[in-house]
Design a protein around this motif. Structure first.
Motif, PDB file in Angstrom:
ATOM      1  N   THR A  48      13.035 -92.900 150.092  1.00  0.00           N
ATOM      2  CA  THR A  48      12.521 -91.698 150.095  1.00  0.00           C
ATOM      3  C   THR A  48      11.622 -91.187 150.775  1.00  0.00           C
ATOM      4  OG1 THR A  48      11.100 -93.024 150.931  1.00  0.00           O
ATOM      5  CG2 THR A  48      11.765 -93.861 148.487  1.00  0.00           C
ATOM      6  N   HIS A  49      12.007 -91.214 152.467  1.00  0.00           N
ATOM      7  CA  HIS A  49      11.567 -90.335 153.265  1.00  0.00           C
ATOM      8  C   HIS A  49      10.466 -90.349 153.402  1.00  0.00           C
ATOM      9  CE1 HIS A  49      11.944 -86.531 155.948  1.00  0.00           C
ATOM     10  NE2 HIS A  49      10.949 -85.605 155.582  1.00  0.00           N
ATOM     11  N   SER A  50       9.816 -91.357 153.833  1.00  0.00           N
ATOM     12  CA  SER A  50       8.552 -92.935 154.281  1.00  0.00           C
ATOM     13  C   SER A  50       8.262 -91.724 155.959  1.00  0.00           C
ATOM     14  CB  SER A  50       8.193 -94.369 153.600  1.00  0.00           C
ATOM     15  OG  SER A  50       7.586 -94.295 155.118  1.00  0.00           O
ATOM     16  N   HIS A  51       7.533 -91.224 156.637  1.00  0.00           N
ATOM     17  CA  HIS A  51       6.825 -91.132 157.934  1.00  0.00           C
ATOM     18  C   HIS A  51       6.801 -92.903 158.653  1.00  0.00           C
ATOM     19  CE1 HIS A  51       8.783 -87.580 156.572  1.00  0.00           C
ATOM     20  NE2 HIS A  51       8.397 -86.793 158.055  1.00  0.00           N
ATOM     21  N   THR A  52       6.358 -93.976 157.357  1.00  0.00           N
ATOM     22  CA  THR A  52       5.776 -94.521 158.300  1.00  0.00           C
ATOM     23  C   THR A  52       6.363 -95.517 157.771  1.00  0.00           C
ATOM     24  OG1 THR A  52       4.681 -94.734 155.704  1.00  0.00           O
ATOM     25  CG2 THR A  52       3.285 -94.162 158.247  1.00  0.00           C
ATOM     26  N   MET A  86       8.543 -83.928 146.496  1.00  0.00           N
ATOM     27  CA  MET A  86       7.048 -83.614 147.639  1.00  0.00           C
ATOM     28  C   MET A  86       7.687 -84.467 149.035  1.00  0.00           C
ATOM     29  SD  MET A  86       3.498 -84.186 147.077  1.00  0.00           S
ATOM     30  CE  MET A  86       2.991 -85.670 146.676  1.00  0.00           C
ATOM     31  N   HIS A  87       7.575 -83.831 149.765  1.00  0.00           N
ATOM     32  CA  HIS A  87       7.371 -84.841 151.037  1.00  0.00           C
ATOM     33  C   HIS A  87       6.533 -85.635 151.487  1.00  0.00           C
ATOM     34  CE1 HIS A  87       9.994 -82.419 154.210  1.00  0.00           C
ATOM     35  NE2 HIS A  87       9.548 -83.137 155.354  1.00  0.00           N
ATOM     36  N   LEU A  88       6.889 -86.984 152.006  1.00  0.00           N
ATOM     37  CA  LEU A  88       6.245 -88.421 151.916  1.00  0.00           C
ATOM     38  C   LEU A  88       6.046 -88.265 153.273  1.00  0.00           C
ATOM     39  CD1 LEU A  88       7.934 -89.354 149.427  1.00  0.00           C
ATOM     40  CD2 LEU A  88       7.630 -91.548 150.649  1.00  0.00           C
ATOM     41  N   GLY A 125      20.374 -84.035 152.289  1.00  0.00           N
ATOM     42  CA  GLY A 125      19.274 -84.204 153.014  1.00  0.00           C
ATOM     43  C   GLY A 125      18.503 -83.562 152.569  1.00  0.00           C
ATOM     44  N   GLU A 126      17.480 -82.538 154.461  1.00  0.00           N
ATOM     45  CA  GLU A 126      16.332 -82.453 153.292  1.00  0.00           C
ATOM     46  C   GLU A 126      16.454 -81.172 152.691  1.00  0.00           C
ATOM     47  OE1 GLU A 126      12.700 -83.569 155.135  1.00  0.00           O
ATOM     48  OE2 GLU A 126      14.186 -83.841 157.170  1.00  0.00           O
ATOM     49  N   ILE A 127      16.551 -80.953 151.270  1.00  0.00           N
ATOM     50  CA  ILE A 127      16.956 -79.622 150.987  1.00  0.00           C
ATOM     51  C   ILE A 127      16.087 -78.613 150.029  1.00  0.00           C
ATOM     52  CG2 ILE A 127      19.063 -78.750 148.952  1.00  0.00           C
ATOM     53  CD1 ILE A 127      19.776 -80.953 150.891  1.00  0.00           C
ATOM     54  N   GLY A 160      19.675 -83.684 157.903  1.00  0.00           N
ATOM     55  CA  GLY A 160      19.123 -82.558 158.222  1.00  0.00           C
ATOM     56  C   GLY A 160      18.303 -81.886 156.984  1.00  0.00           C
ATOM     57  N   TYR A 161      17.613 -81.177 157.716  1.00  0.00           N
ATOM     58  CA  TYR A 161      17.426 -79.721 156.276  1.00  0.00           C
ATOM     59  C   TYR A 161      18.324 -78.906 156.184  1.00  0.00           C
ATOM     60  CZ  TYR A 161      12.634 -80.836 157.414  1.00  0.00           C
ATOM     61  OH  TYR A 161      10.864 -81.420 157.699  1.00  0.00           O
ATOM     62  N   VAL A 162      18.066 -78.708 154.849  1.00  0.00           N
ATOM     63  CA  VAL A 162      18.883 -77.844 154.331  1.00  0.00           C
ATOM     64  C   VAL A 162      18.325 -76.785 153.633  1.00  0.00           C
ATOM     65  CG1 VAL A 162      21.395 -77.320 152.379  1.00  0.00           C
ATOM     66  CG2 VAL A 162      21.303 -79.739 154.163  1.00  0.00           C
TER      67      VAL A 162
HETATM   68 ZN   LIG Z   1      10.925 -83.924 156.734  1.00  0.00          ZN
END
Ligand SMILES: [Zn+2]
Length: 505
Positions: free
Chosen positions: A138-142, A256-258, A418-420, A448-450
């Protein structure tokens, strides 16, 4: 009711159009009324699926221990508590013997190593082919750092014991969620709908008055002209109901970014509130499996509003609004028509970005300065880790996976590694022949980022960070669309060939 109708209705779930069609021609002396009933029955059986798919859902807690290094930012943090638990959630789908699984992890990302280990384990405990499993984060940053991933994470505690132990246990826990889902399989009514949420997600790159493209330029920044890219407001939903109408799983995707929570308490971010609100409305028995769409350049920051947007209250606001949107979609669900489960998967080779001479030495110097706890400028840090990762490839292109799973002729799931950038996801949705196409990112590994091709000359954070060269994103789109079209044709062909057989009889 005439005898033959009674006999048929008691076997309704296994009767095929063929049986009815074979018996139909006037072998018996039917009354007109009975003939009419026969014709109706043939029509009903001929157009509905012979047997519903069998689906199940499984959940396993994957909350790390205190002291684990946390992912998400370019600074060292260690977890000192838990706001809400992290989970591995799995939905297993079986149709006419074919099986697939959709897995979502409340984690920052997935790595190829994690995917391969998990698929092996899943195959072992469930018999579901690893190649039919789509695992996304999910891309949780925590949440925890995933050890053995990159120099950047190593520098942020990724090599400590807690991180290593967590990573070792993770594939088994993921497999356990799929095992639970497989075990709970039951005949299922699958339905789908897509809402639109226009006010939550924003493109975070902006054309600025000085001619540059800004990244997160700050609230009420007077130099902002307009966003440099689109957003994707779609909130596609797939609902899994038991045949007596109880929802046991909802698949929700949103781009949407988490990154709304921050801090050092473990949290799944806004999908936590989303799941909580949906359970409150639909019953604790319903699991919400959230995946993140193409949100590489999208986040929740509204630069036109001065209101601060960080913390658990903000995550709760977002999760609640998203839940309201999903609940509205529940009123518009369309049943999935008859159709097979199909899975397709391809490896795509992505080019590396060019590295100028002297860049490797410069990058090493930046990382050395970070080890000394001095802080080089942010984009220098981002660039340094990129350069070292790319140099480590020794010129070999990245080999990444694009997977498509479709169910019937209406819905399909695409995995991207990745993060598209949003624009790329929109291209897939626009070109897909399926009525509802969902794109799960950070799935089956991540590079990573694309960014899309347009963004490369514009530069800034995601482009500086990108481990793949310009055009890579478009190659992923081409692969996804080619697979979507192929699967769709195979589904349509299987329908028309069974229709053809009926006509020939
Ligand atoms: Zn990110």
């Amino acid at each position: 009711m005439p005898l033959f109708l009674e006999a048929l209705s008691s076997h309704n779930d296994v009767v095929s159009g063929r049986l009815a069609a074979v018996i139909l021609p006037g072998k018996r002396k039917m009354k007109n009324r009975d003939r009419l009933a026969w014709i109706l029955l043939v029509l009903v059986i001929g157009t509905s699926r012979a047997e519903p798919p069998k689906c199940g859902v499984g959940v396993v807690n994957i909350t790390p221990e205190k002291g684990v290094p946390m992912a998400g930012y370019y600074s060292e943090r260690f977890a000192d508590g838990v706001h809400d638990d992290l989970y591995a959630k799995a939905i297993v789908i079986e149709d006419r013997g074919a099986k697939a699984a959709l897995v979502a992890l409340d984690l920052i990302t997935t790595s190829r190593w994690l995917i391969e280990e998990s698929r092996k384990e899943i195959e072992l405990v469930t018999g579901i082919p690893g190649s039919n499993v789509m695992i996304s984060a999910t891309h949780s940053h925590t949440g925890p750092i995933l050890a053995r991933m990159s120099q950047r994470y190593d520098l942020q505690g990724g090599k400590n014991d807690a991180a290593t132990k967590y990573m070792e246990l993770l594939p088994r826990r993921i497999a356990e969620s799929v095992r639970k889902a497989a075990e709970s399989r039951t005949p299922t009514a699958v339905s789908f709908a897509a809402g639109r949420e226009e006010n939550l997600t924003f493109n975070r790159r902006f054309h600025m008055t000085d001619g540059t493209v800004g990244w997160n330029p700050g609230k009420l920044n007077p130099k902002i002209i307009r966003p440099a890219g689109p957003t994707d407001p779609a909130v596609p939903v797939v609902v899994f109901n038991t045949l007596d109408g109880k929802p046991f799983a909802a698949y929700v995707n949103f781009a949407m970014h988490l990154d709304t929570v921050g801090g050092t308490q473990v949290s799944a971010d806004y999908p936590y509130s989303l799941a909580k609100q949906l359970s409150a409305a639909k019953g604790d028995g319903m699991v919400t499996l959230f995946t993140i769409g193409t949100a590489g350049d999208l986040n929740h920051i509204n630069v036109t509003s001065p209101t601060p947007q960080k913390g658990h209250a903000e995550a709760s606001r977002i999760g609640t609004l998203l839940a309201a949107n999903v609940l509205r979609s529940f009123e518009q669900l369309q049943p999935l028509g008859d159709g097979p489960l199909r899975v397709s998967r391809r490896i795509v080779k992505l080019p590396l970005p060019p590295i100028a001479s002297g860049e490797i030495e410069k990058a090493k110097a930046v990382v050395d300065r970070m080890k000394d706890k001095t802080k080089p400028p942010f984009l220098d840090q981002v660039n340094a880790f990129k350069v070292l990762d790319v140099a480590g490839r020794l010129g070999q292109p990245w080999e990444v996976e694009v997977q498509v799973i479709s169910l019937g002729s209406s819905i399909a799931w695409v995995s991207l590694p990745g993060e598209i950038f949003c624009d790329l996801g929109l291209a897939i949705k626009a070109g897909s022949p399926f009525r509802q196409t969902m794109v799960a990112t950070l799935a089956n590994g991540s590079i990573g980022y694309v960014p899309n091709r347009v963004a490369y000359p514009q530069g800034n954070y995601e482009v500086v960070s990108a481990r793949c060269g310009a055009g890579s994103g478009e190659m992923l789109v081409d692969s996804a669309l080619d697979q979507l079209r192929t699967l769709f044709r195979s589904v349509v062909d299987s329908h028309s060939s069974s229709g053809q057989q009926k006509k020939e009889r």
